[in-house]
Design a protein around this motif. Sequence first.
Motif, PDB file in Angstrom:
ATOM      1  N   VAL A  16       0.849  -1.206   0.000  1.00 16.25           N
ATOM      2  CA  VAL A  16       0.000   0.000   0.000  1.00 16.25           C
ATOM      3  C   VAL A  16       0.880   1.251   0.000  1.00 16.25           C
ATOM      4  N   PHE A  17       1.935   1.240   0.816  1.00 23.64           N
ATOM      5  CA  PHE A  17       2.897   2.341   0.882  1.00 23.64           C
ATOM      6  C   PHE A  17       3.497   2.598  -0.500  1.00 23.64           C
ATOM      7  N   ALA A  18       3.923   1.530  -1.171  1.00 27.17           N
ATOM      8  CA  ALA A  18       4.545   1.658  -2.489  1.00 27.17           C
ATOM      9  C   ALA A  18       3.574   2.232  -3.517  1.00 27.17           C
ATOM     10  N   VAL A  19       2.317   1.802  -3.473  1.00 22.46           N
ATOM     11  CA  VAL A  19       1.311   2.303  -4.421  1.00 22.46           C
ATOM     12  C   VAL A  19       1.134   3.809  -4.269  1.00 22.46           C
ATOM     13  N   CYS A  20       1.039   4.274  -3.029  1.00 22.87           N
ATOM     14  CA  CYS A  20       0.865   5.710  -2.810  1.00 22.87           C
ATOM     15  C   CYS A  20       2.075   6.495  -3.300  1.00 22.87           C
ATOM     16  N   MET A  21       3.274   6.039  -2.970  1.00 20.03           N
ATOM     17  CA  MET A  21       4.480   6.768  -3.369  1.00 20.03           C
ATOM     18  C   MET A  21       4.683   6.733  -4.887  1.00 20.03           C
ATOM     19  N   ALA A  22       4.261   5.655  -5.537  1.00 23.07           N
ATOM     20  CA  ALA A  22       4.367   5.588  -6.998  1.00 23.07           C
ATOM     21  C   ALA A  22       3.551   6.694  -7.655  1.00 23.07           C
ATOM     22  N   SER A  50      -5.744  13.455  -6.601  1.00 18.09           N
ATOM     23  CA  SER A  50      -4.647  13.889  -7.464  1.00 18.09           C
ATOM     24  C   SER A  50      -4.754  13.257  -8.844  1.00 18.09           C
ATOM     25  N   ALA A  51      -5.000  11.941  -8.888  1.00 23.12           N
ATOM     26  CA  ALA A  51      -5.133  11.250 -10.179  1.00 23.12           C
ATOM     27  C   ALA A  51      -6.302  11.810 -10.985  1.00 23.12           C
ATOM     28  N   VAL A  52      -7.404  12.118 -10.307  1.00 15.48           N
ATOM     29  CA  VAL A  52      -8.571  12.681 -10.994  1.00 15.48           C
ATOM     30  C   VAL A  52      -8.229  14.045 -11.594  1.00 15.48           C
ATOM     31  N   CYS A  53      -7.449  14.846 -10.869  1.00 10.88           N
ATOM     32  CA  CYS A  53      -7.039  16.152 -11.398  1.00 10.88           C
ATOM     33  C   CYS A  53      -6.237  15.989 -12.687  1.00 10.88           C
ATOM     34  N   VAL A  77      -4.765   3.385 -14.280  1.00 11.07           N
ATOM     35  CA  VAL A  77      -4.139   2.215 -13.647  1.00 11.07           C
ATOM     36  C   VAL A  77      -3.851   2.503 -12.177  1.00 11.07           C
ATOM     37  N   HIS A  78      -3.361   3.706 -11.898  1.00  9.01           N
ATOM     38  CA  HIS A  78      -3.066   4.047 -10.501  1.00  9.01           C
ATOM     39  C   HIS A  78      -4.336   4.090  -9.657  1.00  9.01           C
ATOM     40  N   LEU A  79      -5.433   4.582 -10.212  1.00 11.13           N
ATOM     41  CA  LEU A  79      -6.702   4.597  -9.475  1.00 11.13           C
ATOM     42  C   LEU A  79      -7.142   3.182  -9.119  1.00 11.13           C
ATOM     43  N   GLY A 101      -7.592  -0.971  -4.805  1.00  8.77           N
ATOM     44  CA  GLY A 101      -7.164  -2.228  -4.196  1.00  8.77           C
ATOM     45  C   GLY A 101      -6.449  -2.003  -2.873  1.00  8.77           C
ATOM     46  N   SER A 102      -5.649  -0.923  -2.807  1.00  5.34           N
ATOM     47  CA  SER A 102      -4.930  -0.605  -1.574  1.00  5.34           C
ATOM     48  C   SER A 102      -5.887  -0.241  -0.448  1.00  5.34           C
ATOM     49  N   ALA A 103      -6.944   0.498  -0.780  1.00  8.64           N
ATOM     50  CA  ALA A 103      -7.943   0.846   0.242  1.00  8.64           C
ATOM     51  C   ALA A 103      -8.609  -0.411   0.803  1.00  8.64           C
TER      52      ALA A 103
END
Length: 396
Positions: free
Chosen positions: A17-23, A87-90, A170-172, A177-179
């Motif tokens: 989850v940490f890695a997904v956010c930082m990516a 952020s991704a939505v923006c 893809v990030h969303l 999944g992380s949530a």
Amino acid sequence: MDDDHRGWRPCVLAAAVFAVCMAGTTLPTPLYGLYQEKFGFSELTVTVVYAVYAFGVIGVLLLAGNASDAVGRRPVLLAGLACATASAVCFLCATGLGWLYTGRLLSGLSAGLFTGAATAYVMELAPSGGASRATFVATAANMGGLGCGPLLAGLLAQYAPWPLYLPFVVHLVLVAGSAAVLLWLPETVRELRPLSTVRPQRPGLPAQVRSVFGPAAIAAFVGFALFGVFTSVSPAFLAQSLDVHDRAVVGLIVALAFFASTAGQLAVGRIGVGRSLPLGCAVLLAGLALLAGALWWDLLPLVVLSALVGGAGQGLAFRGALSAVAGAAPPDQRAAVISTLFVVAYTGISVPVIGVGVLSGPMGLEGAGLVFIACMAVLVTAAGAYLLRRPVPAAT
């Protein structure tokens, strides 16, 4: 063995989850050139868009860096994922610069919420006796995630359709999944308090820390500044000076710096803090020299080497700096001292990068980069010389 794997499963999932956010925070790196073509802005604007992220991180560290100690790790991390989603939505909705600024600010807020809380969460979920391995897992998740962002975006932008949209879609999906994973994982803070009890953390610098903090902070500043330049202006340099337009290659080169930083941080355990700080300064200086050579002679192999060497130097210097100031600080002021170090480090990611953007107009990107390298070389040389004369005694 199966019991051991099951015991580590929550820790590894939290690290994922940490890695997904930082990516998500480095995802736009290979895409800045496309945004320049779409919106027609200058290299200075690219650096300002990039630097807005650091202001978001600093704001969260100062105002709510200790929030997870009160309300729990999971609520803070879920809030971080919400910021990452926004952020991704923006970026998906971007029709002008305002969207990019907002997206980067929200990305900084997500990183600020995750930096302390996720590191603590990963370590708390590790089995008893696994603190050293958990530190490795948290470090790999943080820097590995930062490296995976440009790599993923570069691959998708080069080899898949919709280069300005698909990476964020893809990030969303990964964030969703992380949530779900976070909702399944247990809370590790036992005595929860209301959010109203959280107070802003004031940077603190006790007298006994000052002699250690100065050179350590300079090393951290230079290391983060090098990363800032790599992730903000190297795509433009690769395209304009080296005719490298393959976004997957650009993403890979930037990713190498973060992966090398992970290796550098892991090496501190064997080298020791007393030696890793001056050694990190020396390796950083070598990385800066290689980057100068790349700018002067327009050589792609030197860019790759500067990413690897500079990244390793950043990892050595930063983990050494963190360990040194934490070891010198009184226990009751340790959090404030560490917050101060992070503020200096993230200032390094923003202010010098904007300076490069300002100078790139009259001097060109290569000239501005050489001025930046000269300034950083003076700083890191002074810090390294001081540390050789007065070694830092601290535990790793």
